[in-house]
Design an enzyme around this catalytic site. Structure first.
Site, mmCIF file in Angstrom:
data_model
loop_
_atom_site.group_PDB
_atom_site.id
_atom_site.type_symbol
_atom_site.label_atom_id
_atom_site.label_comp_id
_atom_site.label_asym_id
_atom_site.label_seq_id
_atom_site.Cartn_x
_atom_site.Cartn_y
_atom_site.Cartn_z
ATOM 1 N N GLY A 37 -1.352 2.193 -2.371
ATOM 2 C CA GLY A 37 -2.417 3.156 -2.154
ATOM 3 C C GLY A 37 -3.771 2.527 -2.410
ATOM 4 O O GLY A 37 -3.970 1.345 -2.149
ATOM 5 N N LEU A 38 -4.685 3.322 -2.948
ATOM 6 C CA LEU A 38 -6.055 2.871 -3.215
ATOM 7 C C LEU A 38 -6.703 2.290 -1.966
ATOM 8 O O LEU A 38 -7.318 1.242 -1.989
ATOM 9 C CB LEU A 38 -6.092 1.838 -4.346
ATOM 10 N N CYS A 39 -6.501 2.978 -0.859
ATOM 11 C CA CYS A 39 -7.128 2.508 0.363
ATOM 12 C C CYS A 39 -7.626 3.710 1.169
ATOM 13 O O CYS A 39 -7.440 3.775 2.375
ATOM 14 C CB CYS A 39 -6.168 1.657 1.180
ATOM 15 N N GLY A 40 -8.225 4.658 0.483
ATOM 16 C CA GLY A 40 -8.809 5.810 1.164
ATOM 17 C C GLY A 40 -7.747 6.628 1.867
ATOM 18 O O GLY A 40 -6.654 6.825 1.330
ATOM 19 N N TYR B 274 -6.150 5.780 4.574
ATOM 20 C CA TYR B 274 -5.402 4.918 5.497
ATOM 21 C C TYR B 274 -3.983 5.423 5.728
ATOM 22 O O TYR B 274 -3.545 5.578 6.866
ATOM 23 C CB TYR B 274 -5.386 3.488 4.946
#
Lengths: 140, 285
Positions: free
Chosen positions: B86-89, B91
């Site tokens: 995760g940690l990708c908006g 996406y």
């Protein structure tokens, strides 16, 4: 000075990148039925690639080599496109890795390594390894 | 005083978070650059192999190849490309939304192959028909993964388990903009070429059918490879953007907390002064 008429535009691409792009005077290709030579003015031709060494030469550098394995090529109007599954320049070959691959393939083919190996793939791996070793030993 | 210490502690903790988000942004930016280069380098192959197939297909009397043949089977197989982390908006969630939209239309006729742990977790919980889930996408190279997917997808199609195969991936437009798209993979479709006559005098060795038999699978594999590269690059882009805005957000919070801290400190000093002064006044009286 050579005119464009007696040169072939050669492009070698692999799925990862474009390896070579230049005008050359002749090309030798490990084709489906064995090695074939191409000079400018060749008739349109499509074939598959085996495993072997592709040689080509320009006037300045008469001996440019690539180790090639699998793929297709097409020539028409003095333009050759080589779509190789694997292609390497001799200096890019990892000789130790090739040696290891050869040993592994031989062990599998001779049945020394127990296991249900795909013999067809092992044979192809052996051919690739030998090809790489041969090319880097010839020093070109 | 307790309030002052509390604010100071919060500022410190946010600074630490910010260090992490800033580092992640840098890493994503570096990987993004490399991934972008890989896309550009891989483009000529995909383009040339397509061109070559179009040339071969203009040859008359080529037997229809099974990978091109349309099927009456209504079942659809969808390859979903998501990320492992995760940690990708948004996406991953954008990919999920697109797949849900397709599932809404296809209903029971849809089965999935999922790449990426996030997608496997999400759809695994929601009762979708999943044939294969690849959870450790990042441990194999895109090339290896493309080969593996190509083998299982073409096997599924050729054994007539499904009539069509599609892929949902994230197209990379720029570091700031990525778009989720769905494209058909199988049966393979090619545009007719305008100049068929000039291919008639081609020499084929072996004959065109045999060559096609080898080129078409390669083409399919290169298509899957391209989708994987695009998705990977998009993920780095999305992560870079998300981590950049997280870093900026924490800057905002830190400056707000610093203001609060200063105000509280000022108030405490004033209070102490008043106490001292009024104490002195009381003694005088």
């Amino acid at each position: 000075m050579t005119s464009m008429q007696d040169l072939i535009k050669l492009v070698i691409v692999t799925p990862q990148m474009t390896l070579f792009q230049d005008a050359v005077a002749f090309i030798q290709v490990p084709a489906y039925d064995g090695y074939m030579g191409f000079l400018p003015g060749h008739a349109p031709f499509v074939s598959t690639l085996g495993t072997g060494i592709l040689k080509c030469g320009s006037r300045d550098d008469p001996q440019i080599c690539f180790s090639i394995s699998g793929g297709y090529f097409e020539i028409h109007d003095d333009e050759m496109i080589v779509l190789a599954d694997v292609a390497e320049r001799p200096e890019a070959i990892d000789i130790e890795r090739a040696e290891r691959a050869r040993e592994r393939a031989i062990r599998r083919l001779t049945g020394e390594d127990a296991g249900n190996w795909d013999l067809e793939r092992a044979r192809a791996a052996l051919a690739r390894a030998l090809n790489r070793i041969r090319m880097s030993q010839n020093g070109h | 005083m307790a309030q002052l210490r509390e604010i100071r502690r919060r500022i410190r903790s946010i600074r630490k978070t910010q260090q992490v988000t800033r580092a992640m942004k840098m890493v994503a930016a570096a990987r993004l650059r490399r991934a972008q280069e890989a896309i550009v380098l891989a483009r000529p192959y995909a383009f040339k192999i397509r061109q070559m197939i179009e040339h071969i297909l203009t040859y008359p009397d080529i037997p229809e190849h099974p990978l091109i043949r349309a099927s009456a089977n209504p079942a659809v197989h969808l390859l979903v490309i998501s990320g492992d982390r995760g940690l990708c908006g948004n996406y991953n969630s954008q990919v999920f939304r697109e797949v849900e939209r397709i599932a809404g239309k296809a209903g029971r006729n849809l089965e999935l192959t999922i790449v990426g742990r996030k997608g496997a977790d999400y759809f695994g919980k929601r009762g979708y028909a999943i044939r294969e889930a690849i959870r450790d996408r990042d441990t194999s190279t895109p090339g290896e993964l493309a080969r593996r997917l190509f083998l299982s997808l073409s096997e599924r199609f050729l054994s007539e388990g499904v009539g069509r195969v599609a892929v949902t991936y994230t197209e990379f437009k720029s570091a700031l903009s990525q778009k989720v798209v769905t494209e058909w993979l199988l049966p393979l479709a090619f545009d007719p070429v305008d100049t068929p006559i000039h291919c008639l005098d081609y020499i084929f060795d072996p004959d065109p059918g045999v060559i096609l038999d080898k080129v078409l699978p390669r083409y399919l594999q290169s298509q899957i490879f391209r989708c994987l590269l695009e998705s990977r690059t998009s993920e780095f882009g999305a992560r870079m953007t998300a981590m950049d805005s997280a870093t900026r957000n924490s800057d905002d919070i830190i400056s707000r907390l610093t203001l609060q801290y200063n105000q509280a400190r000022q108030a405490a000093i004033t209070k102490e002064l008043i106490e001292v002064v009024s104490g002195a006044e009381a003694l005088k009286g």
